[in-house]
Design a protein around this motif. Structure first.
Motif, short mmCIF file in Angstrom:
data_model
loop_
_atom_site.label_atom_id
_atom_site.label_comp_id
_atom_site.label_asym_id
_atom_site.label_seq_id
_atom_site.Cartn_x
_atom_site.Cartn_y
_atom_site.Cartn_z
N LYS A 193 -7.70 -0.75 0.23
CA LYS A 193 -7.07 0.29 -0.60
C LYS A 193 -6.36 -0.33 -1.80
CE LYS A 193 -6.18 3.89 2.80
NZ LYS A 193 -5.16 4.38 3.71
N ASN A 207 0.82 -1.20 0.00
CA ASN A 207 0.00 0.00 0.00
C ASN A 207 0.86 1.26 0.00
OD1 ASN A 207 -2.49 1.37 0.18
ND2 ASN A 207 -2.09 1.72 2.36
N ASP A 208 1.91 1.23 0.80
CA ASP A 208 2.84 2.36 0.89
C ASP A 208 3.42 2.68 -0.50
OD1 ASP A 208 4.72 4.21 1.70
OD2 ASP A 208 6.16 2.68 2.36
N GLN A 242 0.89 4.15 -2.88
CA GLN A 242 0.68 5.58 -2.60
C GLN A 242 1.82 6.42 -3.16
OE1 GLN A 242 -2.24 6.36 -1.25
NE2 GLN A 242 -2.63 4.18 -0.97
N ARG A 243 3.04 5.89 -3.07
CA ARG A 243 4.19 6.65 -3.60
C ARG A 243 4.30 6.54 -5.12
NH1 ARG A 243 9.55 5.78 -0.02
NH2 ARG A 243 8.63 5.08 1.94
N ARG A 244 3.39 5.86 -5.71
CA ARG A 244 3.34 5.65 -7.17
C ARG A 244 4.56 4.89 -7.70
NH1 ARG A 244 -1.01 8.23 -8.76
NH2 ARG A 244 -1.70 10.03 -7.61
N GLU A 284 -5.67 -1.67 4.50
CA GLU A 284 -4.68 -1.73 3.41
C GLU A 284 -5.20 -2.59 2.27
OE1 GLU A 284 -3.84 -1.93 6.54
OE2 GLU A 284 -2.08 -0.67 6.91
N GLN A 312 -7.24 -0.35 -6.25
CA GLN A 312 -6.33 0.14 -7.30
C GLN A 312 -6.15 -0.87 -8.44
OE1 GLN A 312 -4.74 3.21 -7.23
NE2 GLN A 312 -6.12 3.52 -5.48
#
Ligand code: AMP
Length: 607
Positions: free
Chosen positions: A169, A134-135, A138-140, A166, A173
């Motif tokens: 989320k 997930n991290d 988020q940072r793409r 998580e 995506q």
């Protein structure tokens, strides 16, 4: 044609399967492989750990991966970093003959930059823990928008570990057209919800019965007084001298305490819990995997991802709060067709739990009598004899000593030699278990209490190099001051500084540069601690601790004054008295608060 190629798997994948020695597909593989190869339908598979799940999803996905396309085509989510690394390494092995194939594991608790670099250089499959995935989404850095497969491995464990948010989320995506494969050992409501919310008309595969334990596991339970748990554990280990197993505890602190006692009592044990650094975990795990360690004491969370196939025993030192975790625990033994034993140490009020477990795993538990001292001695004696018989004699090297040895023993008869020789090893067991109490919960309480004390004492005798009480630190009010031959010290750190018994023992050994120092009773309170050190090493303790630091707290050690006269004011040293008074007041306060806050406190656990 192998059974794997008959299912439709390509030659290159089959070649590596051959190399691994897999001859027939496991039941989960039989059902899952064709379903992934031939359709895009989502799958919910109920299956225990150790049933060949990784190959069940890994082989068909690898077979269908387009290696020309360097975009991520499959995302596999797993609850722990160990499992993520294990899956990634298994997939590399399955894809060994596929040119250009690449899998990247990403997981928390490790430097993120090398993982980012690996992702940026392109790969086909990512195996990740939910937090790190997930991290990086988020940072793409992690792009899961084009995946064809999403695998949720040990989905129930991911939810148990609090990854629900998580997971939601991450799943949001991913593209709609993907095939989702959910593997879970149990089917709690949250898993049903995930399958309802994120999967369309999934094919439900059940291997064995829902929530059932592995078939070749025997489930046993012992009933003891809660406070005798540790002594019962020792008896169980002592009647199983070849044990190779995991002792499951409920909390990190319990894990540390049980492991520390076992180690102090001379067992080949170590611990796995959330406080260890990754290299420490890897070290313990590799010792355990290679059987250099017989007993691993662990929390449920820490033991996840530990892939060991030939465990003889699982011991539930305490049952898990969520009984479904029992399925995971017991599923760690009885793998790969071998027999396994799962033991629960219970106290009298837990019989309801055993009945619930029986219902859940659809198997019977057998009530066992806690082995008596004589049972342990007999088992140990015959084990010793078997070991002696099986020992190979190195005639070349021992040969030159034999004439003198024969000469020394010539006054003894054959029978006498056997008796002496066996006693060398056996006497300490006889000594320890002489008059050992019956620990079965229904036995006479008075004599048990009396004898339990004796058992503790003689056990300490057994391993003279360690003095630390095998029953752990006693509460202040019960503790008698001044173990004979020991001096008592005060140290200004305690529970609020996250000091544990193991930490303090480590700190003492480190500061004194003495690994064999004998440590007596340790009594940890909230903001300070008392500990005992053998008298002959005590003179330099205060000095040894000068300049010491623990968890960023400057440490101060002082001599406690009262060993010689327990009835005189307990705290002659003001530094000792003041914090005790404060602690006493705090305890009184918190005792009354405790009764109000039971509900809140109950849910709080350490791992
Ligand atoms: P897993 O459930 O994926 O962790 O697999 C458990 C163990 O079974 C691993 O050590 C695998 O190498 C092994 N295994 C998986 N599939 C087979 C098979 N078809 N035949 C023999 N062993 C297998």
């Amino acid at each position: 044609m192998s059974m794997f190629s008959a299912m439709g798997l390509g030659d290159l994948v089959c070649k590596s399967v051959d190399g691994l020695g897999y001859e027939t597909p496991t039941p989960i593989q039989e059902k899952t492989i064709p379903a992934i190869l031939d359709s895009d339908r989502d799958i919910v598979a109920l299956s225990q750990t150790g049933t060949g799940k990784t190959a069940a999803f890994g082989l068909p996905i690898i077979d269908k991966i387009n290696t020309e396309n360097r975009k991520i085509q499959a995302l596999i989510l797993a609850p722990t970093r160990e499992l993520a690394r294990q899956i990634s390494s298994d997939l590399s092995i399955f894809a060994k003959y596929i040119k250009g194939f690449s899998v990247v594991p990403i997981y928390g608790g490790a430097d993120v930059y090398p993982q980012i670099k690996s992702l940026r250089s392109g790969c086909h499959i990512v195996v990740a823990t939910p937090g790190r995935a997930n991290d990086l989404i988020q940072r793409r850095v992690l792009d899961v928008s084009n995946i064809r497969w999403l695998v949720l491995d040990e989905a129930d464990e991911m939810l148990n570990m609090g990854f629900k948010e998580e997971l939601n989320k991450i799943i949001s995506q991913t593209p709609d057209g993907k095939q989702t494969l959910l593997f879970s050992a149990t089917m709690p409501r949250e898993i049903v919800n995930i399958s309802r919310n994120y999967m369309s008309n999934p094919l439900e595969l059940t291997i064995g019965t829902k929530n059932a334990g592995a078939e070749n596991v025997k489930h046993l339970f012992y009933v003891a007084q809660a406070r005798d748990r540790y002594l019962v554990l020792k008896r169980i280990v002592d009647v199983n001298p070849d044990i190779y197993g995991i002792v499951f505890c409920r909390t990190r602190n319990e894990t540390k305490e049980v492991a520390s006692k076992l180690m102090d009592d001379g067992y080949n044990a170590d611990t796995l819990h959330g406080d260890l650094t990754q290299p420490q975990r890897d070290y313990v795990m590799s010792r355990f995997r290679s059987k250099n360690l017989q007993i691993l004491v662990a929390t449920d969370v820490a033991a996840r991802g530990l892939d060991v196939n030939n465990l003889s025993h699982i011991i539930n030192y305490n049952l898990p709060d969520e009984l479904e975790a029992y399925v995971h625990r017991s599923g760690r033994t009885g793998r790969a067709g071998k027999e396994g034993i799962s033991i629960v140490i219970t106290h009298m009020r837990e019989h309801q739990k055993i009945a619930r477990l029986e219902k859940m795993i659809k198997a019977r538990f057998t009530k066992m009598n806690i082995p008596k001292g004589e049972d342990v001695c007999e088992r140990q004696l015959f084990h010793l004899i078997d070991k002696v018989k099986a020992t190979k004699v190195d005639h070349i090297h021992i040969g030159r000593y034999l004439p003198s040895i024969y000469q020394k023993l010539e006054t003894l008869s054959r029978e006498e030699i056997i008796q002496h020789f066996v006693s060398v090893e056996f006497n300490r067991f006889l000594e320890y278990y002489k008059n050992a109490p019956d620990l079965n919960a229904s036995s006479n309480k008075f004599s048990r209490d009396k004898q339990r004390g004796r058992e503790r004492d003689s056990w300490n005798e057994r391993d003279r190099s360690k003095k630390y009480s095998s029953d752990g630190p006693q509460p202040s009010r019960d503790r008698s001051f001044g173990n004979k031959g020991f001096k008592r010290f005060f140290i200004n750190i305690g529970k609020k500084d996250h000091l544990s018994v193991v930490d303090l023992i480590g700190l003492i050994k480190k500061r004194t540069h003495n690994r064999n120092i004998k440590i007596g009773t340790i009594d940890i309170s909230k903001s300070f601690t008392f500990f005992e050190i053998e008298s002959r090493a005590a003179a330099s303790i205060v000095n040894d601790f000068k300049g010491a630091n623990f968890n960023s707290v400057d440490v101060n050690v002082e001599t406690a004054q009262n060993e010689s006269n327990p009835n005189k004011g307990r705290f002659d040293n003001p530094a000792e008295r003041e914090p005790y008074k404060a602690e006493h007041k705090r305890k009184k306060r918190s005792k009354s608060n405790d009764s109000k806050n039971v509900g809140h406190r109950k849910g709080k656990r350490n791992y």
